[in-house]
Each structure stands twice: as structure tokens, then as C-alpha cells.
Design an enzyme around this catalytic site. Structure first.
Site, PDB file in Angstrom:
ATOM      1  N   ASP A  28       1.014  -1.362  -0.016  1.00  0.00           N
ATOM      2  CA  ASP A  28      -0.184   0.029   0.229  1.00  0.00           C
ATOM      3  C   ASP A  28       1.165   0.847   0.059  1.00  0.00           C
ATOM      4  O   ASP A  28       1.677   1.127   0.265  1.00  0.00           O
ATOM      5  CB  ASP A  28      -0.462  -0.317   1.172  1.00  0.00           C
ATOM      6  CG  ASP A  28      -2.048   0.620   0.543  1.00  0.00           C
ATOM      7  OD1 ASP A  28      -3.432   0.289   1.082  1.00  0.00           O
ATOM      8  OD2 ASP A  28      -2.300   2.211   1.435  1.00  0.00           O
ATOM      9  N   ASN A  48      -6.318  -4.431  -5.623  1.00  0.00           N
ATOM     10  CA  ASN A  48      -7.096  -4.017  -5.206  1.00  0.00           C
ATOM     11  C   ASN A  48      -6.983  -2.028  -5.263  1.00  0.00           C
ATOM     12  O   ASN A  48      -8.049  -1.679  -5.096  1.00  0.00           O
ATOM     13  CB  ASN A  48      -8.131  -5.043  -4.324  1.00  0.00           C
ATOM     14  CG  ASN A  48      -8.145  -3.703  -2.840  1.00  0.00           C
ATOM     15  OD1 ASN A  48      -9.607  -3.507  -2.935  1.00  0.00           O
ATOM     16  ND2 ASN A  48      -7.626  -3.060  -2.133  1.00  0.00           N
ATOM     17  N   TYR A  87     -13.347   7.966 -12.394  1.00  0.00           N
ATOM     18  CA  TYR A  87     -13.528   6.294 -11.652  1.00  0.00           C
ATOM     19  C   TYR A  87     -14.532   5.427 -12.220  1.00  0.00           C
ATOM     20  O   TYR A  87     -13.465   4.522 -12.633  1.00  0.00           O
ATOM     21  CB  TYR A  87     -14.008   6.451 -10.234  1.00  0.00           C
ATOM     22  CG  TYR A  87     -14.494   5.300  -9.440  1.00  0.00           C
ATOM     23  CD1 TYR A  87     -12.244   4.829  -8.576  1.00  0.00           C
ATOM     24  CD2 TYR A  87     -15.073   5.093  -9.313  1.00  0.00           C
ATOM     25  CE1 TYR A  87     -13.229   4.084  -8.353  1.00  0.00           C
ATOM     26  CE2 TYR A  87     -15.555   3.611  -8.397  1.00  0.00           C
ATOM     27  CZ  TYR A  87     -14.329   3.376  -7.676  1.00  0.00           C
ATOM     28  OH  TYR A  87     -15.074   1.899  -7.032  1.00  0.00           O
ATOM     29  N   LYS A 129     -12.750   2.130 -13.838  1.00  0.00           N
ATOM     30  CA  LYS A 129     -13.234   0.412 -13.629  1.00  0.00           C
ATOM     31  C   LYS A 129     -13.808  -0.552 -14.554  1.00  0.00           C
ATOM     32  O   LYS A 129     -13.900  -1.615 -14.687  1.00  0.00           O
ATOM     33  CB  LYS A 129     -14.179   0.433 -12.244  1.00  0.00           C
ATOM     34  CG  LYS A 129     -13.522   1.049 -10.943  1.00  0.00           C
ATOM     35  CD  LYS A 129     -12.221   0.134 -10.688  1.00  0.00           C
ATOM     36  CE  LYS A 129     -11.496   0.705  -9.479  1.00  0.00           C
ATOM     37  NZ  LYS A 129     -10.996  -0.320  -9.272  1.00  0.00           N
ATOM     38  N   TYR A 153     -29.084   3.650  -3.206  1.00  0.00           N
ATOM     39  CA  TYR A 153     -28.234   1.603  -3.520  1.00  0.00           C
ATOM     40  C   TYR A 153     -29.099   0.695  -2.705  1.00  0.00           C
ATOM     41  O   TYR A 153     -29.521   0.411  -2.910  1.00  0.00           O
ATOM     42  CB  TYR A 153     -27.054   1.797  -2.599  1.00  0.00           C
ATOM     43  CG  TYR A 153     -25.811   1.861  -4.168  1.00  0.00           C
ATOM     44  CD1 TYR A 153     -24.969   0.195  -4.680  1.00  0.00           C
ATOM     45  CD2 TYR A 153     -25.785   3.152  -4.331  1.00  0.00           C
ATOM     46  CE1 TYR A 153     -24.516   0.608  -5.553  1.00  0.00           C
ATOM     47  CE2 TYR A 153     -24.245   3.681  -5.254  1.00  0.00           C
ATOM     48  CZ  TYR A 153     -23.863   2.183  -5.984  1.00  0.00           C
ATOM     49  OH  TYR A 153     -22.860   1.869  -6.866  1.00  0.00           O
TER      50      TYR A 153
HETATM   51  N1  LIG Z   1     -15.838   0.638  -0.898  1.00  0.00           N
HETATM   52  C1  LIG Z   1     -16.939   0.862  -2.157  1.00  0.00           C
HETATM   53  O1  LIG Z   1     -17.877   1.324  -2.310  1.00  0.00           O
HETATM   54  C2  LIG Z   1     -16.446  -0.131  -3.351  1.00  0.00           C
HETATM   55  C3  LIG Z   1     -16.557  -0.236  -4.238  1.00  0.00           C
HETATM   56  C4  LIG Z   1     -17.088  -0.642  -5.736  1.00  0.00           C
HETATM   57  C5  LIG Z   1     -15.517  -1.202  -6.275  1.00  0.00           C
HETATM   58  N2  LIG Z   1     -14.334  -0.162  -4.895  1.00  0.00           N
HETATM   59  C6  LIG Z   1     -13.006  -0.796  -4.954  1.00  0.00           C
HETATM   60  O2  LIG Z   1     -12.324  -1.836  -4.370  1.00  0.00           O
HETATM   61  C7  LIG Z   1     -11.614  -2.053  -4.040  1.00  0.00           C
HETATM   62  C8  LIG Z   1     -10.871  -0.985  -2.251  1.00  0.00           C
HETATM   63  O3  LIG Z   1     -11.192   0.196  -1.890  1.00  0.00           O
HETATM   64  P1  LIG Z   1     -11.640   0.414  -0.566  1.00  0.00           P
HETATM   65  O4  LIG Z   1     -13.483   0.927  -1.035  1.00  0.00           O
HETATM   66  O5  LIG Z   1     -11.538  -0.130   0.090  1.00  0.00           O
HETATM   67  O6  LIG Z   1     -11.537   2.071  -0.324  1.00  0.00           O
HETATM   68  P2  LIG Z   1      -9.864   2.267   0.032  1.00  0.00           P
HETATM   69  O7  LIG Z   1      -9.541   4.214  -0.174  1.00  0.00           O
HETATM   70  O8  LIG Z   1     -10.027   2.253   1.605  1.00  0.00           O
HETATM   71  O9  LIG Z   1      -8.766   1.218  -0.668  1.00  0.00           O
HETATM   72  C9  LIG Z   1      -8.249   1.827  -1.449  1.00  0.00           C
HETATM   73  C10 LIG Z   1      -6.445   1.010  -0.727  1.00  0.00           C
HETATM   74  O10 LIG Z   1      -5.888   1.757  -2.334  1.00  0.00           O
HETATM   75  C11 LIG Z   1      -4.769   2.629  -1.647  1.00  0.00           C
HETATM   76  N3  LIG Z   1      -4.591   3.472  -2.894  1.00  0.00           N
HETATM   77  C12 LIG Z   1      -4.212   4.203  -3.083  1.00  0.00           C
HETATM   78  N4  LIG Z   1      -3.079   4.454  -4.288  1.00  0.00           N
HETATM   79  C13 LIG Z   1      -2.779   3.900  -4.117  1.00  0.00           C
HETATM   80  C14 LIG Z   1      -1.277   4.669  -4.905  1.00  0.00           C
HETATM   81  N5  LIG Z   1      -1.220   5.280  -5.474  1.00  0.00           N
HETATM   82  N6  LIG Z   1      -0.670   3.241  -4.386  1.00  0.00           N
HETATM   83  C15 LIG Z   1      -1.022   1.924  -3.744  1.00  0.00           C
HETATM   84  N7  LIG Z   1      -2.127   1.973  -2.682  1.00  0.00           N
HETATM   85  C16 LIG Z   1      -2.742   3.340  -3.281  1.00  0.00           C
HETATM   86  C17 LIG Z   1      -4.984   3.371  -0.709  1.00  0.00           C
HETATM   87  O11 LIG Z   1      -4.117   3.599  -0.015  1.00  0.00           O
HETATM   88  C18 LIG Z   1      -6.554   1.861   0.532  1.00  0.00           C
HETATM   89  O12 LIG Z   1      -5.726   1.618   1.444  1.00  0.00           O
HETATM   90  C19 LIG Z   1     -10.782  -0.003  -5.017  1.00  0.00           C
HETATM   91  O13 LIG Z   1     -10.366  -0.880  -6.185  1.00  0.00           O
HETATM   92  C20 LIG Z   1     -12.201   0.294  -5.436  1.00  0.00           C
HETATM   93  O14 LIG Z   1     -12.424   0.906  -6.783  1.00  0.00           O
HETATM   94  C21 LIG Z   1     -15.060   0.131  -3.957  1.00  0.00           C
END
Ligand SMILES: NC(=O)c1ccc[n+]([C@@H]2O[C@H](COP(=O)([O-])OP(=O)(O)OC[C@H]3O[C@@H](n4cnc5c(N)ncnc54)[C@H](O)[C@@H]3O)[C@@H](O)[C@H]2O)c1
Length: 271
Positions: free
Chosen positions: A58, A111, A178, A182, A227
Site C-alpha cells: 500500500d 485492489n 473512476y 473500472k 443503493y
Molecule cells: N468501497 C466501495 O464502495 C467500493 C465499491 C466498488 C469498488 N471498490 C473498489 O474496491 C477497492 C478498494 O476500495 P476501498 O473502498 O477499500 O477504498 P480505500 O480507499 O480504502 O482503499 C484503497 C486502498 O488503495 C490504496 N492506494 C490508493 N492509491 C494508491 C497508490 N497510488 N499506490 C498504492 N496504494 C494506493 C489506499 O491507501 C487504500 O489502502 C478499490 O479498487 C475500489 O475501486 C470499492
């Protein structure tokens, strides 16, 4: 059904862990990007509980390290690495170090992503933000896969799980960069599945719906409400709700499943 699963909140991580088939990922070695918090941390916790050795990578390297430490304290094998997925050289170095620490690689969960792309209208979106989102979410996903490809092929049972989003499926407004990123992850998943199937590597995507994590606290109440009203299962989505899909796609249970997008959203979007 155990006493725990019969009485506890069905969206909790504890219930999911109580239902895990024992040894589901025993002996596997898995790299989870964005593993310091949110969905990535929940994935890392489940993957470790399913018997795999895990690396949490991360940009929040210290947070990843403290979560890896907590996993070790719970008896799991876990490491942490700092990496910026916008930096191609850093991705190469991270993948190399993860493969060294684990002695190979069986699974990659792509992720990490920039999840807050500003909430602006498309005609007000600036080019820098678009580029940053694409560099991390799309190019970073490709480059991490590329850096791990040889080790995954050597495993003979490699599995890549890319995080997409249902925003790419239903045309979510004010999320142009975004949602577009995706959509690209979904296309990339399908192309890589074709190219890497001969290397015994499966490549699939999980497309969660709006999930309650720290990073989605900024999401306007109206969208949460949309949602909530649109789901076939009428409750909020938790990180633990998404974990089963990732575990399945990393495990031998899905060995002939590739190029698929598994939408996990309580029936909000039916793919
Ligand atoms: N939470 C939701 O509603 C949701 C819905 C659909 C998809 N997602 C996807 O799930 C995944 C996780 O999202 P989340 O909701 O846990 O959000 P989040 O922002 O908590 O998690 C993203 C993680 O990626 C890390 N990150 C960001 N930029 C980075 C970089 N340049 N290099 C390395 N690490 C980096 C962040 O520090 C964080 O730990 C993502 O791909 C997101 O698009 C989330």
C-alpha cells in the site's frame, strides 16, 4: 449452521470466517494491493484466515505494516510493503520483493485504487485528476499483473482478482474518471484472461456495489439511499460481504472460471 452464524449480524467478518471451508487457501501465497485499509484489508484478513501467506502492499506503508503485525499476532503469516502504484519502477520492486518474501506467488488481488475522483460533473473534471486516476487504477493494475505474471505462471495455479466497481456497469454520474477506470479494468481482465489462460492463470474481476468503508464516508447520503432502495437484499453493504467472492476466485474452487466479472452488490445491478 453454527451458533455464531445463526445469531450474529450476517454482514460481519466473523460470520464469514466461521463459514470458511478449512484449508481453502492453504499453502497459497497472495499479494493484496491496497491492503492497509478498507476492502483490501478485509481481503487480506480473510485470505490469511483461509490459510494463505499474504503480503499487504500500500502507499500507506506504515498502516499496512501495523495491520500485517496484527495478522502475525493472530498467528498468520503476513508481510507489508510500501508502494506507489503510480510509479512503474516501484511496482516492479514491490512485486519482486513480495515474490521473494513469499517464495513465489499463487494469487494477486489488484485492489488498490484512487476511489474518490472528486464527485464533479464530467465537464468540470480536470485533466490532472483524470490522469492520476487512470495511472493508478488502470496502468497500475496492468503493471502489477505484468510484474507478477512469471511467478503466477510458475505456480501452475495462478489467480488474479481485479477490483472493478458496479459504477462501471450502471452509468454512475459524477464519477467519470473512476467509473471509466473500472470499465477499463473489466476490459483488461477479459484480455488478460485470454492471454494468460495458457499459463494456467485465471483472471477475473469483482465489481462491488457501494460498500461502507472509511473511504466512502464522503459519498452523499442520497447515493447511499439510492443503493439501499435498489438492492434486492435491502441492507447496507459491508466489506465482509465482498470477501467471499475474492476467496472463491483465488481458490481451486474457481479453477475453470476466467474472464468473468462477479458483481457483488446485493442485487443492485444484475449483470
Ligand atoms: N468501497 C466501495 O464502495 C467500493 C465499491 C466498488 C469498488 N471498490 C473498489 O474496491 C477497492 C478498494 O476500495 P476501498 O473502498 O477499500 O477504498 P480505500 O480507499 O480504502 O482503499 C484503497 C486502498 O488503495 C490504496 N492506494 C490508493 N492509491 C494508491 C497508490 N497510488 N499506490 C498504492 N496504494 C494506493 C489506499 O491507501 C487504500 O489502502 C478499490 O479498487 C475500489 O475501486 C470499492
Amino acid at each position: 449452521m453454527s451458533e455464531l452464524t445463526a445469531t450474529a449480524d450476517p454482514s460481519s467478518l466473523q460470520v464469514l470466517l466461521a463459514e470458511l471451508p478449512s484449508g481453502l487457501l492453504a499453502g497459497r501465497r497472495v499479494l493484496v494491493t491496497g491492503g492497509a485499509r478498507g476492502l483490501g484489508l478485509a481481503f487480506a484478513q480473510c485470505i490469511a484466515a483461509a490459510g494463505a501467506r499474504v503480503v499487504l502492499a500500500d502507499i500507506l506503508g506504515e498502516l499496512a505494516e501495523s495491520e500485517a503485525e496484527a495478522l502475525r499476532a493472530a498467528g498468520h503469516a503476513a508481510h507489508a510493503l510500501g508502494v506507489d502504484l503510480a510509479d512503474p519502477a516501484a511496482i516492479e520492486a514491490c512485486a519482486g520483493e513480495a515474490i521473494r518474501l513469499l517464495g513465489g506467488l499463487d494469487g494477486l488481488v489488484n485492489n488498490a485504487a484512487i476511489t474518490n475522483s472528486g464527485g464533479r460533473d464530467a465537464h468540470q473534471l480536470d485533466v490532472d485528476l483524470w490522469d492520476r486516476v487512470m495511472n493508478v487504477n488502470v496502468r497500475g493494475t496492468w503493471l502489477m499483473g505484468r510484474a507478477c505474471h512469471a511467478a503466477l505462471a510458475a505456480s501452475g495455479r495462478g489467480a488474479v482478482v481485479n477490483l472493478a466497481s458496479d459504477t462501471a456497469l450502471w452509468g454512475a454520474p459524477k464519477l467519470l474518471a473512476y467509473a471509466s477506470s473500472k470499465g477499463a479494468v473489466i476490459s483488461m481482465t477479459r484480455s488478460l484472461a485470454r492471454e494468460w489462460g495458457g499459463d494456467q492463470i485465471t483472471v477475473n474481476a469483482v465489481a462491488p456495489g457501494l460498500t461502507l468503508v472509511e473511504a466512502t464516508e464522503y459519498v452523499p447520503l442520497a447515493r447511499h439511499q439510492k443503493y439501499l432502495e435498489g438492492r434486492a437484499i435491502p441492507r447496507e453493504q459491508q466489506a465482509a460481504d465482498v470477501c467471499g467472492a475474492a476467496l472463491y476466485l483465488l481458490s481451486g474452487l474457481s479453477r475453470f472460471v476466467t474472464g468473468q466479472v462477479l458483481a457483488v452488490n446485493g442485487g443492485f445491478v444484475m449483470n
